[in-house]
Design a protein around this motif. Structure first.
Motif, PDB file in Angstrom:
ATOM      1  N   ARG A 141       0.814  -1.217   0.000  1.00  0.00           N
ATOM      2  CA  ARG A 141       0.000   0.000   0.000  1.00  0.00           C
ATOM      3  C   ARG A 141       0.848   1.267   0.000  1.00  0.00           C
ATOM      4  O   ARG A 141       0.349   2.337  -0.294  1.00  0.00           O
ATOM      5  CB  ARG A 141      -0.955   0.007   1.193  1.00  0.00           C
ATOM      6  CG  ARG A 141      -2.044  -1.059   1.052  1.00  0.00           C
ATOM      7  CD  ARG A 141      -2.942  -1.062   2.231  1.00  0.00           C
ATOM      8  NE  ARG A 141      -2.161  -1.470   3.400  1.00  0.00           N
ATOM      9  CZ  ARG A 141      -2.649  -1.536   4.633  1.00  0.00           C
ATOM     10  NH1 ARG A 141      -3.893  -1.209   4.863  1.00  0.00           N
ATOM     11  NH2 ARG A 141      -1.894  -1.916   5.637  1.00  0.00           N
ATOM     12  N   TYR A 142       2.133   1.142   0.271  1.00  0.00           N
ATOM     13  CA  TYR A 142       3.031   2.301   0.245  1.00  0.00           C
ATOM     14  C   TYR A 142       3.395   2.715  -1.186  1.00  0.00           C
ATOM     15  O   TYR A 142       4.027   3.734  -1.380  1.00  0.00           O
ATOM     16  CB  TYR A 142       4.315   2.016   1.027  1.00  0.00           C
ATOM     17  CG  TYR A 142       4.212   2.281   2.500  1.00  0.00           C
ATOM     18  CD1 TYR A 142       4.644   3.482   3.036  1.00  0.00           C
ATOM     19  CD2 TYR A 142       3.671   1.330   3.355  1.00  0.00           C
ATOM     20  CE1 TYR A 142       4.554   3.737   4.396  1.00  0.00           C
ATOM     21  CE2 TYR A 142       3.572   1.565   4.709  1.00  0.00           C
ATOM     22  CZ  TYR A 142       4.013   2.767   5.226  1.00  0.00           C
ATOM     23  OH  TYR A 142       3.912   3.016   6.568  1.00  0.00           O
TER      24      TYR A 142
ATOM     25  N   SER B  88       1.560   3.832  -3.620  1.00  0.00           N
ATOM     26  CA  SER B  88       0.930   5.083  -4.037  1.00  0.00           C
ATOM     27  C   SER B  88       1.630   6.311  -3.444  1.00  0.00           C
ATOM     28  O   SER B  88       1.983   7.233  -4.185  1.00  0.00           O
ATOM     29  CB  SER B  88      -0.551   5.055  -3.660  1.00  0.00           C
ATOM     30  OG  SER B  88      -1.200   6.169  -4.187  1.00  0.00           O
TER      31      SER B  88
ATOM     32  N   VAL C 173       5.099   6.721  -5.220  1.00  0.00           N
ATOM     33  CA  VAL C 173       4.996   7.285  -6.566  1.00  0.00           C
ATOM     34  C   VAL C 173       4.610   8.761  -6.487  1.00  0.00           C
ATOM     35  O   VAL C 173       5.160   9.590  -7.227  1.00  0.00           O
ATOM     36  CB  VAL C 173       3.996   6.488  -7.426  1.00  0.00           C
ATOM     37  CG1 VAL C 173       3.743   7.170  -8.756  1.00  0.00           C
ATOM     38  CG2 VAL C 173       4.514   5.070  -7.648  1.00  0.00           C
ATOM     39  N   GLU C 174       3.719   9.101  -5.591  1.00  0.00           N
ATOM     40  CA  GLU C 174       3.330  10.506  -5.423  1.00  0.00           C
ATOM     41  C   GLU C 174       4.518  11.354  -4.991  1.00  0.00           C
ATOM     42  O   GLU C 174       4.676  12.491  -5.442  1.00  0.00           O
ATOM     43  CB  GLU C 174       2.189  10.633  -4.415  1.00  0.00           C
ATOM     44  CG  GLU C 174       0.859  10.150  -4.943  1.00  0.00           C
ATOM     45  CD  GLU C 174      -0.244  10.189  -3.901  1.00  0.00           C
ATOM     46  OE1 GLU C 174      -0.094  10.912  -2.890  1.00  0.00           O
ATOM     47  OE2 GLU C 174      -1.242   9.498  -4.101  1.00  0.00           O
TER      48      GLU C 174
ATOM     49  N   PHE D 273       3.294  -2.576 -10.821  1.00  0.00           N
ATOM     50  CA  PHE D 273       2.333  -1.548 -10.402  1.00  0.00           C
ATOM     51  C   PHE D 273       2.223  -0.467 -11.475  1.00  0.00           C
ATOM     52  O   PHE D 273       2.248   0.725 -11.188  1.00  0.00           O
ATOM     53  CB  PHE D 273       2.784  -0.920  -9.074  1.00  0.00           C
ATOM     54  CG  PHE D 273       2.810  -1.888  -7.931  1.00  0.00           C
ATOM     55  CD1 PHE D 273       1.641  -2.226  -7.270  1.00  0.00           C
ATOM     56  CD2 PHE D 273       3.999  -2.471  -7.538  1.00  0.00           C
ATOM     57  CE1 PHE D 273       1.667  -3.120  -6.216  1.00  0.00           C
ATOM     58  CE2 PHE D 273       4.031  -3.367  -6.477  1.00  0.00           C
ATOM     59  CZ  PHE D 273       2.864  -3.698  -5.821  1.00  0.00           C
TER      60      PHE D 273
ATOM     61  N   GLU E 229      -0.186   0.728 -13.138  1.00  0.00           N
ATOM     62  CA  GLU E 229      -1.271   1.714 -13.027  1.00  0.00           C
ATOM     63  C   GLU E 229      -0.853   2.902 -12.161  1.00  0.00           C
ATOM     64  O   GLU E 229      -1.349   4.003 -12.347  1.00  0.00           O
ATOM     65  CB  GLU E 229      -2.560   1.076 -12.491  1.00  0.00           C
ATOM     66  CG  GLU E 229      -2.507   0.630 -11.048  1.00  0.00           C
ATOM     67  CD  GLU E 229      -1.914  -0.770 -10.822  1.00  0.00           C
ATOM     68  OE1 GLU E 229      -1.910  -1.205  -9.661  1.00  0.00           O
ATOM     69  OE2 GLU E 229      -1.467  -1.402 -11.782  1.00  0.00           O
ATOM     70  N   HIS E 230       0.070   2.679 -11.246  1.00  0.00           N
ATOM     71  CA  HIS E 230       0.576   3.775 -10.417  1.00  0.00           C
ATOM     72  C   HIS E 230       1.716   4.527 -11.107  1.00  0.00           C
ATOM     73  O   HIS E 230       1.797   5.743 -11.016  1.00  0.00           O
ATOM     74  CB  HIS E 230       1.073   3.250  -9.060  1.00  0.00           C
ATOM     75  CG  HIS E 230      -0.004   2.687  -8.209  1.00  0.00           C
ATOM     76  ND1 HIS E 230      -0.873   3.483  -7.497  1.00  0.00           N
ATOM     77  CD2 HIS E 230      -0.371   1.409  -7.966  1.00  0.00           C
ATOM     78  CE1 HIS E 230      -1.720   2.715  -6.840  1.00  0.00           C
ATOM     79  NE2 HIS E 230      -1.437   1.454  -7.105  1.00  0.00           N
TER      80      HIS E 230
END
Length: 136
Positions: free
Chosen positions: A53-54, A56, A59-60, A99, A101-102
């Motif tokens: 879960r980290y 996202s 990537v941000e 990942f 999509e991220h």
């Protein structure tokens, strides 16, 4: 969209592609400042090792660092910041596929920064070589 077409045209040039690959490899292997970790990135990267879960926030954060670099008025600091993000995204290479999509929006934005920057370097290098031959 105009940038995408220019990038496609530049990437069709085999000499430019070779130059770009060489420069990217140099930045990944030979520039120590590209491998420095800041506290926030290190925290997110370590968190990601334990919990997917980290991804996202990681990537941000990389996108945030890319945006900061792009806004920098100093050209040297701007390039260094963009290269820093490139190297850290490259170090996450396996996860960029898992990942996607991220990572895909970040990868597109990073390409829109890196390729024009490399093309400018390439053109400057070609022009300096031509000038050097003129005076010989």
């Amino acid at each position: 969209m105009k940038t995408k077409k220019r990038i496609e045209k530049w990437l069709a040039d085999e000499n430019f592609r070779r130059y770009a690959e060489k420069r990217m490899q140099e930045e990944i292997t030979e520039v120590p400042e590209n491998h420095t970790l800041d506290r926030k990135y290190e925290e997110l990267d370590e968190g990601f090792e334990c919990d997917d879960r980290y991804i996202s926030p990681l990537v941000e954060y990389l996108a945030y660092r890319l945006h900061l670099a792009r806004l920098c008025r100093n050209p040297h600091k701007r390039r260094r910041g963009i290269w820093w993000v490139f190297v850290h995204v490259f170090m996450q290479e396996h996860y960029t596929h898992v990942f996607s999509e991220h990572f895909d929006p970040l990868l597109d934005e990073l390409q829109d920064c890196i390729i024009p920057m490399l093309h400018d370097e390439y053109v400057r290098r070609l022009n300096s070589e031509k000038r050097g031959r003129q005076w010989s």
